[in-house]
Design an enzyme around this catalytic site. Sequence first.
Site, PDB file in Angstrom:
ATOM      1  CG  ASP A 617      -6.304 -34.113  15.684  1.00 52.87           C
ATOM      2  OD1 ASP A 617      -6.261 -35.244  16.184  1.00 52.87           O
ATOM      3  OD2 ASP A 617      -5.625 -33.746  14.683  1.00 52.87           O
ATOM      4  CG  LEU A 618      -1.904 -31.412  19.253  1.00 54.82           C
ATOM      5  CD1 LEU A 618      -0.583 -31.801  19.896  1.00 54.82           C
ATOM      6  CD2 LEU A 618      -2.342 -30.039  19.729  1.00 54.82           C
ATOM      7  CG  ASP A 660      -2.526 -35.665  17.472  1.00 48.21           C
ATOM      8  OD1 ASP A 660      -3.419 -36.527  17.494  1.00 48.21           O
ATOM      9  OD2 ASP A 660      -2.172 -35.080  16.431  1.00 48.21           O
TER      10      ASP A 660
END
Length: 747
Positions: A617-618, A660
């Site tokens: 997960d960004l 993301d």
Amino acid sequence: MRVAPLPSNELDRLRVLRSLAILDTPAEEAFDRLTRLLAHMLRVPVALITFVDDDRLWFKSRIGVSTCETPRDMAFCAHALTAEDVLVVEDAREDPRFYDNPAVTGPMRVRFYAGVPLRSADGYVLGTLCATDTVARTLSDDERAAMRDLARTVERELLVRKTAVSARALHQADAEAIHLSEARFRTIFHQTPTGAAIVDLDGRFIEVNPRLCELVGYTADELLALTFQQITPKEDLEHELLRLVELLAGRIGAYTLEKRYLRKDGIQQWVQWHASLVRDGNGDPLHFIAVVEDIDARKENERLQIEHRCALEEQVARRTAELHAQNRHLQAVIDNAQAAYVSIDEGGNVTEWNDAAVRMFGWARHEVLGRPMAEIIIPPEWRDAHLDGMRRFLRTKGGSILSKATEVSALRRSGATFPAELRISTASTDDCHTLFAFISDVSERKRVEAEVAESRETIQKITDSLPVLIAYVDRDLCYQFNNDGYRRLIGMSTAQLRGQPLASVMPRALYRALLPSFHRALAGERVQCDDIDDDELRHRTWSMSLVPDLRGREVIGFYMMAQDVTDRKKAEQQLVVQAMRDALTGLPNRRALSAQLDRAIGPGALARRPLAVFFLDLDGFKQVNDAHGHEAGDALLNQVGRRLQKTIRSTDFVSRLAGDEFVILSHGVAEDVTAARIAESICEALRTPFDVAGSEVTIATSVGAVIWDGHAATTPGMLLAAADKAMYEAKRKGRNGYTLAPSIAVR
């Protein structure tokens, strides 16, 4: 409370269980009798026949309990799924698997449990035959054997149920096929341009189509109250009944005859009647199928021709009798008089002109006698050829058209031309040569021929315009008809293909593959061949139908219709590819990830190798999105996908899950240290700044990883959930890093 592990074949086991259609069904005496016997035999208060669903234990038969199901997590029977023989718990309070189970500590107060696994015909454990008691106890060898025997009886009942379910499915499929066949028959029967009827063995109409009602002037309901004998004149009926007797006796397969019908208005209607007999599987006659064609106009034309011929022959015979002694050529009139009669002398002048010639050409006899025939009945464009033929005849005393029927153009007095059939003969005396001609007007015949040719041309044009290959093949497997699709496909015209063997036209491999289907069609079977690959000719994929051409009881050939489905197959494959790709990054999507996990850890996996799952997960993506806009955010996601692909091994799998979030699968990774190195390289790759819309942006990522050893029972959902949980742990620790979840291994 220890939850029973899932069997390795859990998905297949549930599929087999649900195929029996037994869950949530009412009580059945066949099963209740066995639970009563078990309770009596073991002297226990509770006896059950259970089936283990994905999240519950359901009771098909129960003695001593009021509920019909319990949660699977607390079910003793869930542990029996992996037991080889009878599972016995003599004292649940002393068993580490069950001492804190609600069934033990709660109102049920279970102390003793004995359960025999119930297996399907192909070996899957579906549930148990079990007994429980509120006191601790042991189970003797005889009691164990008796429980096994009762369990086998339950399994036989399940086998009977499975057989019944399969039989119902087959019956439903057969019923649907029959319905489709009947619908096709109804469409053809009611929309055919000829009359059609189904007639019982006594001659009563069972079913009629609209065209037949139109021919005879009755409504369908009126016809269904009649027999064909009631609307057939008596003089036509005897011959037809004789033919029906031959048909019923099996001496003929079908018959065709011309007959009359009495219309409702009393007028007689000429029809051509074609009848065939339908028999049942034992060969006993059921009913007749009749096809009725209107031939009233043709019969009227034939009647007029016969009357005309009789009148002409009578006139010629009378005149011949008067002049026979003086003119030898009149004998030829007796032999050939069928139409207009014209005789000319050596100069080409008319010497005889009968009444039929008067009616045909419009000239009275006295107007033409002595005049050149060429000026009267020969069109101007043919007169020179006529004069050349006359000169050649006078010179050679012969000609190529003598005593032969020849089609010519003739001229009426009105100036109109018409097609005619000409037959010329000659008679000679010592003094002269005489030519005499019999001429028939063939306008009607030519019109009918033109209509037939036009009809054939229309059929050819219609089939040529269809986007399928259409052909008719005879019993010798030779083409007799082809539409223009063959010319476009192989460069041969329909005329060139007619009579050619299929073996000499089709690619050899394709012909060998289809030959069994051709033989089935010639045996009377309608054959459908799908996904036929032609790798020799044009690398195409075809769908082909073979329809037998049955005449009576004999198959004389079959119709072959083939459709090019190559583009459709490619489009279907493309749609599958598109459905497995993320539209923004081009990476595999969630669906592709699920398929990859199924292939890696599912029941059908060919090679079970260790697998590391990385859930990303960004960190900071939302800030980039807010500061630079969604287009910049999309561009950043694309760059992240490309970096991940460069960072991982070529054999690894990277996918975009959503937003993301990304998931990476690394095959063959079995050690935590290796997984940690990969996770660190992923984090390092994404820490390097990105160029987005001309601006340098910096993000990071939180990674959760889990390792599966290749043997432990698990599911794709469980693996992803473990990696996702580890990712959130990495975020909780401060983001921009990774966390390894405990490995999923056999314990």
